[in-house]
Design an enzyme around this catalytic site. Structure first.
Site, PDB file in Angstrom:
ATOM      1  N   LEU A  18      42.910  36.554  53.157  1.00 57.71           N
ATOM      2  CA  LEU A  18      43.621  37.826  53.127  1.00 57.71           C
ATOM      3  C   LEU A  18      43.024  38.774  52.089  1.00 57.71           C
ATOM      4  O   LEU A  18      42.911  39.979  52.325  1.00 57.71           O
ATOM      5  CB  LEU A  18      45.100  37.593  52.814  1.00 57.71           C
ATOM      6  CG  LEU A  18      45.856  36.612  53.719  1.00 57.71           C
ATOM      7  CD1 LEU A  18      47.317  36.504  53.282  1.00 57.71           C
ATOM      8  CD2 LEU A  18      45.771  37.032  55.182  1.00 57.71           C
ATOM      9  N   ASP A  37      38.403  36.055  41.515  1.00 57.00           N
ATOM     10  CA  ASP A  37      38.535  34.773  42.181  1.00 57.00           C
ATOM     11  C   ASP A  37      37.941  33.681  41.293  1.00 57.00           C
ATOM     12  O   ASP A  37      37.049  33.941  40.479  1.00 57.00           O
ATOM     13  CB  ASP A  37      37.816  34.779  43.535  1.00 57.00           C
ATOM     14  CG  ASP A  37      38.422  33.806  44.536  1.00 57.00           C
ATOM     15  OD1 ASP A  37      39.135  34.253  45.439  1.00 57.00           O
ATOM     16  OD2 ASP A  37      38.181  32.588  44.387  1.00 57.00           O
ATOM     17  N   ASP A  58      40.661  33.248  36.649  1.00 54.12           N
ATOM     18  CA  ASP A  58      41.737  32.303  36.939  1.00 54.12           C
ATOM     19  C   ASP A  58      43.034  32.989  36.541  1.00 54.12           C
ATOM     20  O   ASP A  58      43.276  33.218  35.348  1.00 54.12           O
ATOM     21  CB  ASP A  58      41.532  31.016  36.134  1.00 54.12           C
ATOM     22  CG  ASP A  58      42.641  29.994  36.352  1.00 54.12           C
ATOM     23  OD1 ASP A  58      43.620  30.295  37.066  1.00 54.12           O
ATOM     24  OD2 ASP A  58      42.540  28.887  35.779  1.00 54.12           O
ATOM     25  N   CYS A  85      46.479  38.647  45.949  1.00 54.08           N
ATOM     26  CA  CYS A  85      46.399  37.645  47.014  1.00 54.08           C
ATOM     27  C   CYS A  85      46.159  36.238  46.481  1.00 54.08           C
ATOM     28  O   CYS A  85      46.155  35.280  47.261  1.00 54.08           O
ATOM     29  CB  CYS A  85      45.296  37.999  48.006  1.00 54.08           C
ATOM     30  SG  CYS A  85      45.626  39.466  49.000  1.00 54.08           S
ATOM     31  N   TYR A 166      56.790  26.041  46.201  1.00 59.62           N
ATOM     32  CA  TYR A 166      56.098  27.177  46.810  1.00 59.62           C
ATOM     33  C   TYR A 166      57.092  28.248  47.236  1.00 59.62           C
ATOM     34  O   TYR A 166      56.897  29.441  46.977  1.00 59.62           O
ATOM     35  CB  TYR A 166      55.285  26.685  48.000  1.00 59.62           C
ATOM     36  CG  TYR A 166      54.411  27.733  48.643  1.00 59.62           C
ATOM     37  CD1 TYR A 166      53.238  28.161  48.037  1.00 59.62           C
ATOM     38  CD2 TYR A 166      54.749  28.281  49.884  1.00 59.62           C
ATOM     39  CE1 TYR A 166      52.429  29.108  48.634  1.00 59.62           C
ATOM     40  CE2 TYR A 166      53.943  29.230  50.482  1.00 59.62           C
ATOM     41  CZ  TYR A 166      52.786  29.643  49.863  1.00 59.62           C
ATOM     42  OH  TYR A 166      51.987  30.592  50.457  1.00 59.62           O
ATOM     43  N   LYS A 170      57.293  32.043  45.692  1.00 62.96           N
ATOM     44  CA  LYS A 170      57.136  33.217  46.557  1.00 62.96           C
ATOM     45  C   LYS A 170      58.423  34.051  46.615  1.00 62.96           C
ATOM     46  O   LYS A 170      58.361  35.286  46.691  1.00 62.96           O
ATOM     47  CB  LYS A 170      56.716  32.770  47.957  1.00 62.96           C
ATOM     48  CG  LYS A 170      55.318  32.162  48.027  1.00 62.96           C
ATOM     49  CD  LYS A 170      54.239  33.132  47.579  1.00 62.96           C
ATOM     50  CE  LYS A 170      52.842  32.609  47.867  1.00 62.96           C
ATOM     51  NZ  LYS A 170      51.787  33.563  47.449  1.00 62.96           N
ATOM     52  N   THR A 201      43.291  31.602  58.165  1.00 58.50           N
ATOM     53  CA  THR A 201      42.501  31.788  56.959  1.00 58.50           C
ATOM     54  C   THR A 201      41.636  30.548  56.728  1.00 58.50           C
ATOM     55  O   THR A 201      41.834  29.519  57.377  1.00 58.50           O
ATOM     56  CB  THR A 201      43.414  32.000  55.740  1.00 58.50           C
ATOM     57  OG1 THR A 201      44.211  30.819  55.553  1.00 58.50           O
ATOM     58  CG2 THR A 201      44.327  33.211  55.945  1.00 58.50           C
TER      59      THR A 201
END
Length: 260
Positions: A18, A37, A58, A85, A166, A170, A201
């Site tokens: 993404l 990244d 990081d 992302c 998770y 989120k 992905t």
């Protein structure tokens, strides 16, 4: 916000999936882009392909994020756009459960819960806080200084078994979107969040073909996984539409996740 070469953007998790699709869309619109990244090999390759700047970052490490912002700003100037992302999980565990063979009882490994929250929720907020502090130094363009897009997940509302960490992380991103938008409303900075469903992905490509087919079939319509470019188009709409603020939008083909 009008996109063009006078605008700089940072995309976390920008080396693939993404994030890379969004970075590519921003570059296609003429924006100067920096990719954050951990994967230096993929990030350098991707940045070279689209003419972006790569920063090895990081998001769980504050010093790393600060250094990334410094590098990106030295190359492109102060960013007006931040797209978050970067994220992921550290395994699926029930809150408490039994081993299928031994029936031994075990509680959720709290260190894994903490890591998931650190990566997804705190990592996202860390980038927002540092980015917006920089945006405050800018003069407004057409009344606004910047725009932020975060990535949550359909799991924020439909967390499945084993997804408690998770889903909680989120959901935290969803929960902080409106308060952050309110914090920044006097400074002309907008904040929105996308809740993707099942997307095709690189991470999903690790799954077996039959698993991917079953996941695609579970989407009401269209019966397929989402494309990263579809996420990117919504992200750009949130960035360019000046009345888009404080919103959390599902992008999931109308799926509502089953318990397992």
């Amino acid at each position: 916000m009008k996109l063009g070469p006078d605008i700089a953007a940072i995309v976390t998790g920008g080396a693939s999936g993404l994030g890379y699709a969004t970075a590519t869309a921003l570059r296609d619109a003429g924006v100067k882009v920096a990719l954050f990244d951990k994967n230096a090999e993929l990030g350098l390759e991707g940045a070279a392909a689209i003419g972006a700047t790569f920063c090895a970052v990081d998001v769980m490490d504050h010093a790393s994020v600060e250094a990334g912002f410094a590098t990106a700003r030295a190359a492109n100037g102060q960013e007006r756009i931040l797209v978050n992302c970067a994220g992921g999980g550290f395994g699926a565990f029930k809150t408490a459960g039994r081993d299928k063979q031994t029936r031994e009882i075990a509680a959720y490994p709290v260190d894994r819960f903490e890591l998931t929250v650190q990566l997804n929720l705190i990592g996202t907020f860390r980038c927002i806080a540092l980015s917006t502090a920089g945006m405050l130094t800018l003069a407004p363009l057409d009344g606004e200084r910047g725009a932020i897009v975060n990535t949550a997940s359909a799991a924020a509302e439909d967390g499945q078994m084993g997804q408690v960490a998770y889903a909680a992380a989120k959901a935290g991103i969803v929960g902080m979107t409106l308060p952050i938008a309110r914090d920044l409303m006097g400074e002309g900075i907008r904040v929105n969040t996308i809740l993707p469903g099942i997307f095709d992905t690189p991470l999903m490509n690790r799954a077996r073909p039959q698993v991917k087919e079953a996941l695609a079939a579970s989407v009401p319509f269209p019966k397929r996984m989402g494309h990263a470019e579809e996420y990117a188009r919504l992200a750009l709409e949130m960035i360019t539409n000046g009345y888009f603020n404080g919103e959390d939008v599902r992008l999931d083909g109308a799926i509502r996740m089953a318990p397992r």
